[in-house]
Design an enzyme around this catalytic site. Structure first.
Site, PDB file in Angstrom:
ATOM      1  N   LYS A 143      -4.886   6.289  14.638  1.00  0.00           N
ATOM      2  CA  LYS A 143      -4.896   5.582  13.347  1.00  0.00           C
ATOM      3  C   LYS A 143      -6.333   5.599  12.811  1.00  0.00           C
ATOM      4  CE  LYS A 143      -0.588   4.646  12.919  1.00  0.00           C
ATOM      5  NZ  LYS A 143       0.166   5.274  11.820  1.00  0.00           N
ATOM      6  N   ARG A 173       2.902   5.990  -3.127  1.00  0.00           N
ATOM      7  CA  ARG A 173       4.050   6.830  -3.519  1.00  0.00           C
ATOM      8  C   ARG A 173       4.271   6.771  -5.028  1.00  0.00           C
ATOM      9  NH1 ARG A 173       4.213   5.574   1.615  1.00  0.00           N
ATOM     10  NH2 ARG A 173       5.583   6.595   3.125  1.00  0.00           N
ATOM     11  N   ASP A 212       1.871  -0.898  11.942  1.00  0.00           N
ATOM     12  CA  ASP A 212       0.603  -1.412  11.401  1.00  0.00           C
ATOM     13  C   ASP A 212       0.344  -2.861  11.781  1.00  0.00           C
ATOM     14  OD1 ASP A 212       0.061   1.015  10.261  1.00  0.00           O
ATOM     15  OD2 ASP A 212       0.818   0.482   8.279  1.00  0.00           O
ATOM     16  N   SER A 264       7.351   9.140  12.052  1.00  0.00           N
ATOM     17  CA  SER A 264       6.192   8.867  11.199  1.00  0.00           C
ATOM     18  C   SER A 264       6.597   9.002   9.741  1.00  0.00           C
ATOM     19  CB  SER A 264       5.074   9.854  11.520  1.00  0.00           C
ATOM     20  OG  SER A 264       4.234  10.029  10.393  1.00  0.00           O
ATOM     21  N   ARG A 267      -7.037   2.577  17.782  1.00  0.00           N
ATOM     22  CA  ARG A 267      -6.631   1.165  17.794  1.00  0.00           C
ATOM     23  C   ARG A 267      -6.183   0.705  19.170  1.00  0.00           C
ATOM     24  NH1 ARG A 267      -3.394   0.523  12.050  1.00  0.00           N
ATOM     25  NH2 ARG A 267      -5.311   0.522  10.826  1.00  0.00           N
ATOM     26  N   LYS A 311       0.835  -1.209   0.000  1.00  0.00           N
ATOM     27  CA  LYS A 311       0.000   0.000   0.000  1.00  0.00           C
ATOM     28  C   LYS A 311       0.865   1.252   0.000  1.00  0.00           C
ATOM     29  CE  LYS A 311      -2.988   0.853   3.562  1.00  0.00           C
ATOM     30  NZ  LYS A 311      -2.775   2.247   4.015  1.00  0.00           N
TER      31      LYS A 311
HETATM   32  C1  S3P Z   1       2.346   4.869   6.227  1.00  0.00           C
HETATM   33  C2  S3P Z   1       2.916   5.207   7.408  1.00  0.00           C
HETATM   34  C3  S3P Z   1       2.397   4.772   8.723  1.00  0.00           C
HETATM   35  C4  S3P Z   1       1.362   3.683   8.623  1.00  0.00           C
HETATM   36  C5  S3P Z   1       0.414   3.886   7.495  1.00  0.00           C
HETATM   37  C6  S3P Z   1       1.144   4.027   6.162  1.00  0.00           C
HETATM   38  C7  S3P Z   1       2.977   5.332   4.985  1.00  0.00           C
HETATM   39  O1  S3P Z   1       1.897   5.881   9.370  1.00  0.00           O
HETATM   40  O2  S3P Z   1       0.650   3.540   9.836  1.00  0.00           O
HETATM   41  O3  S3P Z   1      -0.486   2.790   7.406  1.00  0.00           O
HETATM   42  O4  S3P Z   1       2.679   4.800   3.900  1.00  0.00           O
HETATM   43  O5  S3P Z   1       3.789   6.271   5.059  1.00  0.00           O
HETATM   44  P1  S3P Z   1       2.864   6.793  10.282  1.00  0.00           P
HETATM   45  O6  S3P Z   1       4.255   6.592   9.790  1.00  0.00           O
HETATM   46  O7  S3P Z   1       2.403   8.179  10.102  1.00  0.00           O
HETATM   47  O8  S3P Z   1       2.730   6.239  11.654  1.00  0.00           O
END
Ligand code: S3P
Length: 422
Positions: free
Chosen positions: A333, A18, A306, A157, A337, A13
């Site tokens: 989230k 991206r 996740d 993050s 969660r 995903k």
């Molecule tokens: C993601 C980053 C994560 C993750 C999300 C997808 C991404 O969030 O929980 O499902 O694709 O950059 P954070 O890095 O903000 O915690």
């Protein structure tokens, strides 16, 4: 339950989002194979079409063709990002480098999620924001001429990090970022490097220098380790058999859950490793095992953020109490969660509690029975569906259709790997 066979899982995903965003910004046609076709990926495709890119329909098994124009064009309407936080936050970064106003919104869950964590540093770079309902969506961004940014992020993050790196890309300015503890997923850094941008790491600081060139590209998206995690969990908790999950992305910033499961006693082999378009990929071969509790440290959390719903479910079958340290991020989230993992584990007969920002889960071996409230959160639903495969289990979910946010055919796949033991 007995598990058997080989499964492939849907595309990653994070990498799909991206790839779609970058392809939409490049001038010309890009081809993305193995892209995820879930609801979240469709949200990215939908908003990018509104911003002037041509994106072919996302269909399982077909290559997505994206024709970008080199810049986004001003959208005629409010952009609906559905349930997808990644679409929203990464797009806010790219839109910060575009000199027009765009309003983003989303479903009830997404509208509640905090956006100041990206809008505050983006405003430091020169973008302007109008909040319509406090810290959340709808939110209007007006991009402009951006300034370079040096920023110590308050939390690790990948969404914040990627948003700011992509603002640097769209605005053509340098960006330096420090993640506080633990490294979040680095797919954006890898992709930018592949385009020739200078992305450096020094004393924990990630540096982006403009100067590469975003050309149309061809990319094959690996299988999503976060989706694979649910099947890994089902196989670890099975009574017998072995499951091969083929073509899974094993980027080290994503595989923290494998290390935790190994500490708990799981048998997981990583076989046939290769590198695909700058990302490591392998097969995971998993069989059942007796499990013991472990401690998951704060520094490990960004690398398995996740997978915590699934790990908590696995911990509910391990001997002893598993502690997940500093998991407060889970509160914001797709649902709360943290609260819902604990409440739902209790609802099916497990001892689980939230202590400050820690989650504590005590394992047991009574068959899990009860009703689970998923709050339409895909990962909660899939984790508790795995618990429902245990012998004697009677786990009723209020909703499993929400799995389609990240894993379109999860219910069928879970049924497919299970061969009921007589
Ligand atoms: C993601 C980053 C994560 C993750 C999300 C997808 C991404 O969030 O929980 O499902 O694709 O950059 P954070 O890095 O903000 O915690």
């Amino acid at each position: 339950m007995r598990v058997a066979g080989t499964v492939r899982i849907p595309g990653d995903k994070s990498i799909t989002h991206r790839a779609l965003l970058l392809a939409a910004l490049a001038r010309g046609s890009s081809h993305i194979g193995g892209a995820l076709t879930s609801l979240d990926a469709r949200s990215s495709a939908r908003v990018l079409r509104r911003l002037g890119a041509e994106v072919s329909p996302l269909r399982e098994g077909s290559v997505v063709v994206v024709r970008g124009r080199g810049r986004f064009s001003r959208p005629a309407e409010v952009l609906d990002c559905g349930n997808s936080g990644t679409t929203t936050r990464l797009l806010l970064g790219l839109l910060s480098g575009h000199r027009f106003s765009t309003t983003l919104t989303g479903d009830a869950s997404l509208r509640r999620r905090p956006m100041r964590r990206v809008s505050a540093p983006l405003a430091e770079m020169g973008a302007r924001f109008t909040e319509h309902r406090g810290d959340g969506l709808p939110l209007t961004v007006r991009g402009g001429v951006l300034r370079p940014l040096r920023y110590a992020m308050p939390v690790s993050s990948a969404q914040i990090k990627s948003s700011l790196l992509l603002a640097g890309l769209a605005g053509g300015v340098e960006v330096s970022l420090l993640e506080p503890h633990g490294r979040s997923r680095d797919h954006t850094e890898r992709l930018l490097r592949a385009f020739g941008y200078g992305v450096t790491e020094c004393d924990g600081w990630i540096g982006f220098r403009p100067g590469g060139r975003l050309e149309p590209f061809e990319l094959q998206v690996p299988g999503d380790p976060s989706s694979a995690a649910f099947l890994v969990g089902a196989a670890v908790l099975a009574e017998a058999g072995e499951l091969r999950i083929a073509g899974v992305g094993v980027n080290p910033t994503r595989t923290g859950f494998l290390a935790v499961l190994a500490r708990m006693g799981a048998r997981i082999a990583v076989e046939e490793p290769t590198i695909h378009f700058g990302e490591p990929v392998a097969d995971l071969v998993v069989g059942p095992a007796g499990l013991r509790a472990t401690e998951i440290y704060a520094g490990e959390i960004p690398g398995l953020i996740d997978e915590i719903p699934l790990l908590a479910v696995v911990a509910s079958r391990a001997s002893g109490t598993t502690a997940f340290r500093q998991v407060g991020e889970l509160r914001i989230k797709e649902s709360d969660r943290l609260g819902l993992i604990a409440a739902n584990l209790r609802a099916v007969g497990t001892r689980a509690e939230v202590a400050g920002d820690d989650l504590l889960v005590t394992g047991g071996d009574a068959p899990p029975r009860g009703v689970v409230q998923t709050a339409a959160d895909h990962r909660l639903a899939m984790a508790f569906a795995v618990l429902g495969t245990l012998p004697g289990a009677r786990v009723r979910l209020d909703d499993l259709a929400c799995a389609a946010v990240s894993y379109p055919r999860f219910p069928e796949t879970l049924r497919g790997i299970a061969r009921r033991a007589r």
